[in-house]
Design a protein around this motif. Structure first.
Motif, short mmCIF file in Angstrom:
data_model
loop_
_atom_site.label_atom_id
_atom_site.label_comp_id
_atom_site.label_asym_id
_atom_site.label_seq_id
_atom_site.Cartn_x
_atom_site.Cartn_y
_atom_site.Cartn_z
N GLU A 1 0.78 -1.07 0.07
CA GLU A 1 -0.07 0.08 0.05
C GLU A 1 0.93 1.23 -0.01
O GLU A 1 1.70 1.49 0.93
CB GLU A 1 -1.00 -0.02 1.30
N ARG A 2 0.77 1.98 -0.84
CA ARG A 2 2.12 3.05 -1.46
C ARG A 2 1.99 4.23 -0.24
O ARG A 2 2.94 4.49 0.35
CB ARG A 2 1.67 3.85 -2.62
N GLU B 1 5.38 4.89 1.94
CA GLU B 1 5.75 6.45 1.62
C GLU B 1 5.79 7.10 2.90
O GLU B 1 6.61 8.13 3.24
CB GLU B 1 4.87 7.09 0.47
N ALA C 1 3.27 -0.83 -6.23
CA ALA C 1 2.45 -0.24 -5.22
C ALA C 1 1.17 -0.08 -5.64
O ALA C 1 0.83 -0.13 -6.87
CB ALA C 1 2.87 1.29 -4.80
N GLN D 1 -2.91 1.35 -4.34
CA GLN D 1 -3.81 2.31 -3.71
C GLN D 1 -4.99 1.64 -3.41
O GLN D 1 -5.81 1.08 -4.23
CB GLN D 1 -3.96 3.62 -4.45
N ALA E 1 -0.16 2.11 -8.41
CA ALA E 1 -0.02 3.30 -7.43
C ALA E 1 1.61 3.47 -8.04
O ALA E 1 2.35 3.92 -7.02
CB ALA E 1 -0.34 3.48 -6.23
N THR F 1 5.78 2.58 -8.54
CA THR F 1 6.67 1.78 -7.97
C THR F 1 7.59 2.51 -7.05
O THR F 1 7.80 3.31 -7.03
CB THR F 1 7.64 1.08 -9.25
N PHE F 2 8.37 1.39 -6.26
CA PHE F 2 9.55 1.73 -5.53
C PHE F 2 10.69 0.92 -5.74
O PHE F 2 10.55 -0.24 -6.01
CB PHE F 2 9.13 1.39 -4.09
#
Length: 180
Positions: free
Chosen positions: A19-20, A24, A49, A51, A57, A59-60
């Motif tokens: 979950e972004r 974050e 990611a 939402q 939502a 990427t990381f």
């Protein structure tokens, strides 16, 4: 007085489907307090990611594989939620072993939403007081936890929250407790 995390290194354990906002916002709070963070995952490159579990939502970028990480290199652990993220982590022997080793080292750990699923799989919740997203509370009780419905729960070095709605209190508590 604001807490400082200068010189502290925090592992963030997450996989595709995280979950972004739950990655974050706490990461931003940690960085703002001076911590260094490292995103650990099951594969290299980027993780996807979500939402509200449904919508893509972004990427990381993954910093290191959890299979290559050592608990000795970190001062604290953050485990964000989302449904798919911890569902994948709890089926990974490397991720489960990392969480178990973190608990055995008695280092601070924070988790939100569905994040505690991996802790349940690591068998580190017996006798611990914790909160989570409502849909996994039976799983946590079955893992031996004392599950409550509160915004933020602190049990020794374990911090937990229920959902993105709790992020302001969760982030403040994580920074405060990781500074101890």
């Amino acid at each position: 007085m604001a807490q400082t995390l200068e010189g502290r290194k925090v592992a963030i354990l997450a996989a595709d489907g995280v979950e972004r906002v739950e990655l974050e916002e706490p990461r931003g709070a940690l960085l703002g307090a001076g911590a260094d963070t490292e995103l650990l995952s099951l594969h290299g490159g980027d993780i996807q990611a979500r939402q509200m579990d449904l919508d893509a939502a972004g990427t990381f970028s993954v910093d290191k594989l959890v299979s290559d990480a050592s608990v000795d290199d970190y001062d604290a652990l953050l485990m964000p939620g989302g449904t798919m993220n911890p569902d994948q982590l709890r089926t990974s022997a490397d991720a489960v072993a990392f969480v178990k080793a973190f608990a055995e080292a008695d280092k601070p750990m924070a988790t939100i939403c569905h994040g505690p699923w991996t802790m349940a799989e690591a068998d580190v919740l017996r006798g611990r007081r914790i909160t989570s997203y409502p849909s996994i509370r039976t799983d946590l009780r079955n893992a031996g936890a004392d599950v409550v419905d509160e915004e933020v729960v602190v049990d020794g070095k374990l911090i937990s929250s229920r959902s993105p709605a709790d992020l302001p209190a969760f982030c403040a508590t994580v920074v405060d407790r990781f500074a101890l």
